[in-house]
Design an enzyme around this catalytic site. Structure first.
Site, PDB file in Angstrom:
ATOM      1  N   GLU A 148      -5.493  32.827  -1.675  1.00  0.00           N
ATOM      2  CA  GLU A 148      -4.794  32.207  -0.538  1.00  0.00           C
ATOM      3  C   GLU A 148      -5.507  32.470   0.794  1.00  0.00           C
ATOM      4  O   GLU A 148      -5.199  33.432   1.489  1.00  0.00           O
ATOM      5  CB  GLU A 148      -3.344  32.716  -0.450  1.00  0.00           C
ATOM      6  N   LYS A 177      -3.995  28.668  -3.053  1.00  0.00           N
ATOM      7  CA  LYS A 177      -2.817  28.438  -2.217  1.00  0.00           C
ATOM      8  C   LYS A 177      -3.339  28.181  -0.809  1.00  0.00           C
ATOM      9  O   LYS A 177      -3.926  29.068  -0.185  1.00  0.00           O
ATOM     10  CB  LYS A 177      -1.863  29.637  -2.253  1.00  0.00           C
TER      11      LYS A 177
END
Length: 295
Positions: free
Chosen positions: A176, A213
């Site tokens: 992420e 993400k």
């Protein structure tokens, strides 16, 4: 790695619920839920309260595998139980929802326009416990504030370096590198980020599987081609500070991109609501995030 869980995350219709606020963000999450800081007197009581909140969400009939593919847990939640079962086992066995674990220790200070992850000296033992607790994958977050090429390269290199250790432990890492939605040069940051992601993906072992993400991109479908990379199980999007309505609207413009919302999922839920009110509000949120995710 559980093949049934992998298939569900790779091809299932739905989204991933992020229930992983950690020590630093828990007071804010509890306040949003209607529990003031003076209603707990130490960290243990605080985590007890947040576990009750998460338990209420997870046990709600609205929290259904028809809409939700996976849920990201905080380490403290992984070690607690719901109805005498560890949280991850309850999620998978009772709900059919795939459990993930947040493994980062928070963000380092701003340098070269980015915030790298703090060191994770206990990662090896945490991954061992994650396997014992039947966790499928992990999540770790860095933040990009400016379109600084060297900073963004450092973020992606750090993420993949740790990601490879997670893959070696038999888990699927969610990488992420969040681009701050308020960044003045968000599009430029996304272009630099995408180049670095391609570079790291091309260097992975053939059978390595990861997830990404990412902030919802400025240009719709900007990450569409990344979804076809054989290493990428799924790309999920964070809400990044957008409210639920706005996050859903811009997510829906990105085909194949699914939500992994935290604050935008629990928006409007309070401890003071009756179960009927709570479940109705959660059901409405889940339905709207699901609709935005299946475009």
């Amino acid at each position: 790695m559980n093949k049934e869980q992998l298939d569900r995350i790779h091809t299932g219709k739905g989204f991933i619920a992020a229930l992983d606020q950690s020590g630093g963000s828990t007071p804010k999450a509890l306040l949003q839920y209607g529990i003031k800081e003076n209603s707990y007197s130490n960290e243990e009581e605080m985590f007890e309260q947040v576990h009750e909140m998460r338990t209420r969400i997870i046990k709600s009939p609205a929290f259904d595998s028809k809409y939700i593919l996976g849920a990201i847990l905080f380490e403290n939640t992984m070690d607690r139980t719901i109805d005498q079962q560890f949280t991850a086992d309850y999620l998978w066995e009772k709900k059919g929802i795939v459990p993930f674990l947040k493994v980062d220790k928070g963000l380092a200070g701003l340098e070269e326009g980015v915030q790298l992850m703090k060191p994770m000296p206990d990662l090896g033992s945490l991954l061992k416990r994650a396997n014992e607790r039947h966790i499928f994958g992990t999540k770790m977050r860095s933040v990009i504030k400016e379109a600084n090429a060297a900073g963004i390269r450092n973020v992606v290199e750090q993420q993949f370096e740790i990601g490879k250790r997670i893959v070696s432990a038999g888990l699927v890492p969610i990488i992420e590198p969040e681009v701050d939605i308020h960044s003045a040069d968000k599009l430029k940051s996304e272009q630099l980020l995408k180049d670095e992601l391609y570079k790291q993906l091309s260097a992975l072992d053939q059978d390595a599987r990861i997830m990404l993400k990412l902030s919802i991109p400025t240009e719709p479908d900007f990450y569409r081609d990344l979804m076809d990379d054989p290493h990428v199980v799924r790309i999920v999007a964070l809400s990044g500070g957008y409210d639920q309505t706005e996050a859903n609207e811009i997510l829906a413009r990105n085909h194949g991109l699914i939500a992994s919302f935290s604050r935008a999922l629990s928006e409007g839920l309070t401890a003071q609501q009756t179960d009927e009110e709570f479940n109705a509000k959660l059901s409405h949120s889940i339905q709207s995030i699901y609709e935005a995710s299946i475009t």
